[in-house]
Design an enzyme around this catalytic site. Structure first.
Site, mmCIF file in Angstrom:
data_model
loop_
_atom_site.group_PDB
_atom_site.id
_atom_site.type_symbol
_atom_site.label_atom_id
_atom_site.label_comp_id
_atom_site.label_asym_id
_atom_site.label_seq_id
_atom_site.Cartn_x
_atom_site.Cartn_y
_atom_site.Cartn_z
ATOM 1 N N SER A 43 -187.304 29.749 -105.797
ATOM 2 C CA SER A 43 -186.856 30.793 -106.629
ATOM 3 C C SER A 43 -187.834 31.190 -106.172
ATOM 4 O O SER A 43 -188.792 31.549 -105.922
ATOM 5 C CB SER A 43 -186.538 30.801 -107.805
ATOM 6 O OG SER A 43 -185.950 31.435 -108.465
ATOM 7 N N THR A 86 -180.549 28.421 -109.498
ATOM 8 C CA THR A 86 -179.036 28.606 -110.138
ATOM 9 C C THR A 86 -178.892 28.063 -109.175
ATOM 10 O O THR A 86 -177.237 26.561 -108.857
ATOM 11 C CB THR A 86 -178.533 29.439 -111.365
ATOM 12 O OG1 THR A 86 -179.875 29.678 -112.246
ATOM 13 C CG2 THR A 86 -177.746 29.239 -112.067
ATOM 14 N N THR A 127 -172.902 38.419 -98.032
ATOM 15 C CA THR A 127 -174.014 39.350 -97.093
ATOM 16 C C THR A 127 -174.971 38.651 -97.181
ATOM 17 O O THR A 127 -175.137 38.730 -98.784
ATOM 18 C CB THR A 127 -173.342 40.629 -96.399
ATOM 19 O OG1 THR A 127 -172.351 40.425 -96.408
ATOM 20 C CG2 THR A 127 -174.490 41.195 -96.097
ATOM 21 N N HIS A 187 -188.608 34.323 -107.772
ATOM 22 C CA HIS A 187 -189.091 35.100 -109.404
ATOM 23 C C HIS A 187 -190.123 34.428 -109.567
ATOM 24 O O HIS A 187 -191.032 35.750 -110.827
ATOM 25 C CB HIS A 187 -187.751 36.052 -109.662
ATOM 26 C CG HIS A 187 -187.284 34.953 -110.664
ATOM 27 N ND1 HIS A 187 -187.462 35.264 -111.957
ATOM 28 C CD2 HIS A 187 -186.586 34.524 -110.648
ATOM 29 C CE1 HIS A 187 -186.232 34.108 -112.819
ATOM 30 N NE2 HIS A 187 -185.775 33.849 -111.390
ATOM 31 N N ASN A 191 -190.351 22.871 -116.941
ATOM 32 C CA ASN A 191 -190.454 24.775 -117.238
ATOM 33 C C ASN A 191 -191.152 24.632 -118.485
ATOM 34 O O ASN A 191 -191.032 25.623 -118.231
ATOM 35 C CB ASN A 191 -188.956 25.444 -116.674
ATOM 36 C CG ASN A 191 -187.922 24.302 -117.616
ATOM 37 O OD1 ASN A 191 -186.795 23.609 -117.228
ATOM 38 N ND2 ASN A 191 -187.873 25.436 -118.545
ATOM 39 N N CYS A 219 -183.332 31.176 -120.139
ATOM 40 C CA CYS A 219 -182.291 31.392 -119.672
ATOM 41 C C CYS A 219 -181.865 30.718 -121.395
ATOM 42 O O CYS A 219 -180.324 31.485 -121.565
ATOM 43 C CB CYS A 219 -181.884 29.833 -119.207
ATOM 44 S SG CYS A 219 -183.099 30.600 -117.192
#
Ligand code: PLP
Length: 375
Positions: free
Chosen positions: A199, A70, A237, A201, A149, A323
């Site tokens: 991505s 995203t 970070t 995951h 998707n 989502c």
């Protein structure tokens, strides 16, 4: 438990979990620190970057870590519009994108960009010329996903982007390759993509980490303002443990494309054969879909009802995009699926860990559902 919702997310692999834990325990330094602990953390990131770059066949310094696809797509689309969009106000995308891309374009529209949204033709196929004809001298970016998707449809990204570049070599091309990465070959140079979102995951890595490939020479307006991390492309970070897990997941899958693909094709064939025997089940995915995702409808039973029926039997599937939290995205309609079938759509998405026995159990449950729930 039978898990058939791998397009929503995958169970992290042992190697990914080990890499995350090992890094959290042993390499907790801040990669921006100049001392040894910082340098070690930097090395962990460098190794993961090399893995991901290797899988994409691009130089490591063109891979930028983000918090997920995203963020990658937001950086790509808003970043390109921010740099190149002062005079170039036209942007082009499809009507079937994931919300991360869809919403980024909606925001650009609110900011005064002209957004052209290309739909599939009456056969549910995208026609490259529809995109190419829409490109003019003021076209800033064209964004097209590689694998949808919800249906698994493979879009003709290479043909679209090659034509776009021939028409206007300055137009930036972005591809959301989340559902394709490590499943079918994703080579930015081959498909003529300047920017590619991926991505972790969805490929047995941890949640909350992704990457954006940025072709050398492409300038993006930084979106996450802060420090100069990621070569000053993204402040903040870096999530070193998650990045380590991402690298481990990619490393484990590298070189296993052909055998995993064969397994998926066998699983899909088996599923389609079995549901063919039940009758009255419509397959919404076209033949030109990846075997990982099969979208079907048992007409007359609403998706949520069937989803919960399956859940009671510890079978986990989805009605569409995770989502959208069950809300209809309208993507199936764009592919020409009727509202009645869309209302009863189920997405089955495989991992290489699934088996034919699991499909048998799922099909038995479908038969039970048909007998018990059908209006
Ligand atoms: N793009 C597609 C096609 C997806 O399927 C997903 C995940 O659902 C995303 C983008 C978002 O990825 P992430 O969860 O890493 O932000």
């Amino acid at each position: 438990m039978i898990y058939f919702d791998n397009a929503a997310t995958t169970a992290p692999s042992e190697a990914a979990v080990r890499a995350v834990c090992d890094c959290m325990k042993n390499t907790f330094g801040n990669p921006s620190s100049l001392h040894t602990l910082g340098i070690r953390a930097q090395q962990v990131m460098d190794n993961a970057r090399k893995e991901i770059a290797g899988a994409l066949a691009v130089p490591p310094e063109t891979v930028y870590f983000t918090s997920g696809a995203t963020e990658s797509s937001n950086l790509a689309i808003r970043g390109a519009a921010g740099t190149y969009g002062r005079r170039k106000k036209r942007v082009i995308t499809t009507t079937v994108e994931h919300s991360s891309v869809k919403e980024a374009f909606k925001r650009l529209e609110e900011e005064g960009f002209e957004v052209i949204r290309i739909a599939p033709d009456e056969n549910g196929e995208f026609v490259p010329d529809d995109f190419i004809d829409a490109v003019d001298e003021n076209t800033c970016i064209v964004s097209v996903m590689l694998v949808n998707n919800e249906t698994g449809a493979v879009l003709p990204v290479k043909e679209i982007f090659s034509g776009v570049k021939r028409r206007n070599s300055e137009t930036i091309t972005h591809c959301d390759a989340v559902q394709a990465f490590m499943k079918i070959p994703v080579k930015p140079n081959d498909i003529k993509a300047d920017l590619v979102s991926v991505s972790a995951h969805k490929i047995y890595g941890p949640k909350g980490v992704g990457a954006l490939y940025v072709k050398k020479g492409t300038r993006l307006m930084k979106q996450n303002l802060g420090g100069r991390q990621e070569n000053n492309m993204r402040g903040g970070t870096e999530a070193v443990p998650l990045i380590a897990g991402f690298g481990a997941a990619v490393s484990e899958l590298s070189g296993t494309f052909a055998e995993r693909m064969e397994k998926m094709e066998n699983l899909r064939r088996y599923l389609l054969e079995k549901i063919g025997e039940i009758g009255e089940i419509f397959v919404n995915s076209s033949e030109n879909s990846v075997p990982y995702i099969v979208n079907i409808s048992l007409k007359g039973i609403r998706s949520e009802i069937l989803l919960h029926f399956m859940e009671e039997r510890e079978i986990y599937i989805s009605s569409g995009s995770a989502c959208s939290k069950g809300a209809k995205s309208g993507v199936l309609g764009e592919f020409g699926i009727s509202p009645a079938l869309e209302d009863s759509a189920l997405r089955i998405s495989f991992s290489h860990e699934n088996t034919e026995e699991q499909i048998d159990e799922f099909v038995d449950a479908l038969i039970a559902a048909k007998n018990r729930l059908r209006r």
